[in-house]
Design an enzyme around this catalytic site. Structure first.
Site, mmCIF file in Angstrom:
data_model
loop_
_atom_site.group_PDB
_atom_site.id
_atom_site.type_symbol
_atom_site.label_atom_id
_atom_site.label_comp_id
_atom_site.label_asym_id
_atom_site.label_seq_id
_atom_site.Cartn_x
_atom_site.Cartn_y
_atom_site.Cartn_z
ATOM 1 N N ARG A 89 0.814 -1.220 0.000
ATOM 2 C CA ARG A 89 0.000 0.000 0.000
ATOM 3 C C ARG A 89 0.849 1.274 0.000
ATOM 4 O O ARG A 89 0.344 2.370 -0.215
ATOM 5 C CB ARG A 89 -1.004 -0.023 1.159
ATOM 6 C CG ARG A 89 -2.087 -1.064 0.934
ATOM 7 C CD ARG A 89 -3.034 -1.142 2.090
ATOM 8 N NE ARG A 89 -2.368 -1.457 3.335
ATOM 9 C CZ ARG A 89 -2.044 -2.688 3.724
ATOM 10 N NH1 ARG A 89 -2.325 -3.724 2.950
ATOM 11 N NH2 ARG A 89 -1.452 -2.893 4.880
ATOM 12 N N GLU A 111 5.226 -9.359 15.564
ATOM 13 C CA GLU A 111 4.677 -9.792 16.850
ATOM 14 C C GLU A 111 4.978 -11.286 17.068
ATOM 15 O O GLU A 111 5.439 -11.703 18.112
ATOM 16 C CB GLU A 111 3.175 -9.536 16.834
ATOM 17 C CG GLU A 111 2.578 -9.427 18.212
ATOM 18 C CD GLU A 111 1.091 -9.132 18.131
ATOM 19 O OE1 GLU A 111 0.620 -8.693 17.056
ATOM 20 O OE2 GLU A 111 0.427 -9.374 19.142
HETATM 21 P P1 AMP Z 1 4.738 -1.885 11.405
HETATM 22 O O1 AMP Z 1 5.949 -2.594 10.870
HETATM 23 O O2 AMP Z 1 4.189 -2.527 12.645
HETATM 24 O O3 AMP Z 1 4.969 -0.392 11.560
HETATM 25 O O4 AMP Z 1 3.578 -2.073 10.341
HETATM 26 C C1 AMP Z 1 3.502 -1.281 9.212
HETATM 27 C C2 AMP Z 1 3.063 -2.057 8.005
HETATM 28 O O5 AMP Z 1 1.950 -2.888 8.292
HETATM 29 C C3 AMP Z 1 2.626 -1.108 6.908
HETATM 30 O O6 AMP Z 1 3.142 -1.589 5.670
HETATM 31 C C4 AMP Z 1 1.129 -1.124 6.952
HETATM 32 O O7 AMP Z 1 0.589 -1.165 5.645
HETATM 33 C C5 AMP Z 1 0.756 -2.368 7.732
HETATM 34 N N1 AMP Z 1 -0.153 -2.100 8.862
HETATM 35 C C6 AMP Z 1 0.150 -2.189 10.176
HETATM 36 N N2 AMP Z 1 -0.917 -1.932 10.945
HETATM 37 C C7 AMP Z 1 -1.923 -1.646 10.094
HETATM 38 C C8 AMP Z 1 -3.299 -1.290 10.271
HETATM 39 N N3 AMP Z 1 -3.843 -1.175 11.490
HETATM 40 N N4 AMP Z 1 -4.048 -1.058 9.171
HETATM 41 C C9 AMP Z 1 -3.509 -1.176 7.931
HETATM 42 N N5 AMP Z 1 -2.234 -1.518 7.707
HETATM 43 C C10 AMP Z 1 -1.439 -1.764 8.766
#
Ligand code: AMP
Length: 171
Positions: free
Chosen positions: A59, A96
């Site tokens: 995305r 996680e």
């Molecule tokens: P993180 O590595 O935990 O910062 O997760 C970021 C990645 O996961 C991004 O590429 C987002 O597209 C996706 N992501 C994480 N949480 C969400 C959420 N609540 N809604 C949509 N996409 C998410």
């Protein structure tokens, strides 16, 4: 008045229980809202020369390509393993439960190039931090990391605190 929040749809328990998924498709379906969001990103980049915009699968690709065009910069995809056809560099990061890997083509960025990193959501920051490491492995200089939204309570900013971070909205 235009508010990006009005174009973000919450989907509870997707892709699994306990997650509130932030769906950006209503924003992408509306050209005026997409244009306003793009202009908001550009307002944080005034006067900055950007050589490449790195979009994170999948995305992150949408606004990264639009930003690259507006900034007269190249677009570079950072993808999940096995998707890029040429030689790659890899970076693994913790989730996680378990680990994941991101890849970039090894010739996508030249030493000293000025880089903007983009993704839709900054959550725990693991994905963005891995993308930053890949860019730096190739010798890129990270000018800014920008996101449509940031989930404040997950403190993702702390993982990329070495860089300028811009989010259009926070939850
Ligand atoms: P993180 O590595 O935990 O910062 O997760 C970021 C990645 O996961 C991004 O590429 C987002 O597209 C996706 N992501 C994480 N949480 C969400 C959420 N609540 N809604 C949509 N996409 C998410």
């Amino acid at each position: 008045m235009f508010k990006i929040q009005d174009y973000i749809r919450d989907i509870k328990d997707f892709p699994r229980e306990g997650i509130v998924y932030k769906d950006i498709t209503p924003l992408l379906q509306d050209p005026a809202a997409t244009r306003k969001s793009l202009e908001a990103f550009l307002s944080f980049l005034e006067g900055e020369k950007i050589d490449k915009v790195v979009g994170i699968e999948s995305r992150g690709f949408f606004f990264a390509t639009l930003l690259a065009q507006e900034l007269n910069a190249g677009f570079v995809p950072v993808r999940k393993p096995g998707k890029l056809p040429y030689k790659t560099h890899q970076e693994s990061y913790s989730l996680e439960y378990g680990k994941d890997i991101l890849e970039v083509h090894c010739d996508a960025i030249e030493k000293g190039e000025r880089i903007l990193i983009h993704d839709d959501v900054l959550a725990t920051g693991g994905t963005a931090a891995a993308a930053c490491k890949l860019v730096e492995k190739l010798g890129g200089e990270i000018v800014q990391c920008n996101f449509l939204m940031e989930l404040d309570f997950l403190k993702g900013k702390e993982k990329i605190s070495a860089y300028k971070v811009v989010s259009l909205i926070s939850y």
